[in-house]
Design a protein around this motif. Structure first.
Motif, short mmCIF file in Angstrom:
data_model
loop_
_atom_site.label_atom_id
_atom_site.label_comp_id
_atom_site.label_asym_id
_atom_site.label_seq_id
_atom_site.Cartn_x
_atom_site.Cartn_y
_atom_site.Cartn_z
N GLU A 1 -14.88 -1.31 2.92
CA GLU A 1 -15.56 -0.62 4.00
C GLU A 1 -17.02 -1.09 4.05
N GLY B 1 -11.24 -2.99 -2.55
CA GLY B 1 -10.92 -4.09 -1.65
C GLY B 1 -10.14 -5.19 -2.36
N GLN C 1 -8.61 4.53 -0.81
CA GLN C 1 -9.28 3.25 -0.71
C GLN C 1 -10.32 3.07 -1.82
N THR C 2 -10.99 4.17 -2.18
CA THR C 2 -11.96 4.10 -3.26
C THR C 2 -11.27 3.73 -4.57
N MET D 1 -6.39 -4.71 1.52
CA MET D 1 -7.44 -3.71 1.69
C MET D 1 -8.76 -4.42 1.90
N HIS E 1 -9.84 7.83 2.32
CA HIS E 1 -11.02 7.26 1.67
C HIS E 1 -10.88 7.37 0.15
N ARG F 1 -15.94 4.64 7.43
CA ARG F 1 -14.99 5.23 6.49
C ARG F 1 -13.74 5.79 7.18
N GLY G 1 0.83 -1.21 0.00
CA GLY G 1 0.00 0.00 0.00
C GLY G 1 0.86 1.25 0.00
#
Length: 248
Positions: A175, A195, A190-191, A172, A187, A181, A96
């Motif tokens: 959420e 995942g 992550q978006t 990941m 966020h 969040r 990450g």
């Protein structure tokens, strides 16, 4: 669709775009995410939003964690078995933005990092580059090595048995709802990344590579990776670290 980079030709931002095969943009898109070279650093932005994501090892949360995070008493340090007489070598197979890898390197571990997403790689590589220019953390960053690799392929094809003391997995996790969040900047990251729904396949090859243990970081209420019960675990307030013994 590929994420593009807004950066002047000849700049380090353009060099990072070339290194990670990201297209150069002349201007920001009307919608979606993009990378921008600004203030001599690379950042992930989203159209219409002010929040940006960057890897800063010198200031902010990472610096605070390095100085006041609790040293070897931190949950991630305990989980990998870092203690007097044992400073493990670590393969972070889902790096990450390198936050836990930096903590472990701060505590003396050598950390090899794999990350498949080119945007994450570019951000992390830029943060490490700036870190090498600062005397306070240059030696820490020297213990971190980054490769743009998909761990699903790298672990079974290139990982040698017992080649690392610890294999660290932090896939990941989607959420579950808006209440869970992360902060607005993360966020956005992550978006973009989404995942890691395919992370279950990492556990078995990771256990063949690790000498001491495999550590899987999970949200506190998340299911076990691949449905496999860990040999032991370290619980935190919002996360837990599941530990698996090797299968050599």
């Amino acid at each position: 669709m590929s994420i593009g980079v807004i950066a002047p030709v000849g700049s380090m931002g353009a060099a990072l775009a070339a290194q990670f095969d990201l297209p150069l943009l002349e201007s920001a898109p009307a919608t979606g995410h993009y990378l921008v070279w600004d203030r001599e650093r690379l950042a992930l932005a989203e159209a219409g939003e002010k929040a940006r994501v960057e890897v800063d090892l010198l200031e902010g949360a990472q610096a605070h964690r390095r100085k006041f995070g609790g040293g070897r008493g931190q949950p991630v340090a305990k989980a990998v078995g870092l203690k007097a007489g044992n400073t493990p070598t670590v393969l972070d197979a889902t790096a990450g933005l390198g936050r836990d890898a930096f903590v472990l390197a701060t505590l003396g571990c050598t950390v090899d990092m794999l990350e498949r997403n080119p945007v994450a790689c570019a951000l992390l590589a830029d943060g490490m580059r700036r870190g090498t220019e600062d005397a306070a953390i240059a030696q820490i960053v020297a213990r971190m090595r980054l490769q743009q690799q998909d761990a699903r392929n790298w672990l079974p094809e290139h990982g040698q048995p017992a080649s690392y003391d610890v294999v660290y997995l932090d896939p990941m996790f989607p959420e579950p709802d808006k209440r869970a969040r992360a902060k607005k900047d993360m966020h956005a990251f992550q978006t973009l990344i989404g995942g890691d729904a395919d992370a279950d396949v990492l556990l078995a090859p990771a256990r063949r590579i690790a000498r001491q243990r495999v550590v899987v970081k999970r949200p506190r209420t998340a299911p076990w990776l691949a449905g496999v019960k860990p040999d032991f675990c370290f619980d935190g307030e919002s996360t837990r670290f599941d530990a698996y013994l090797p299968m050599l």
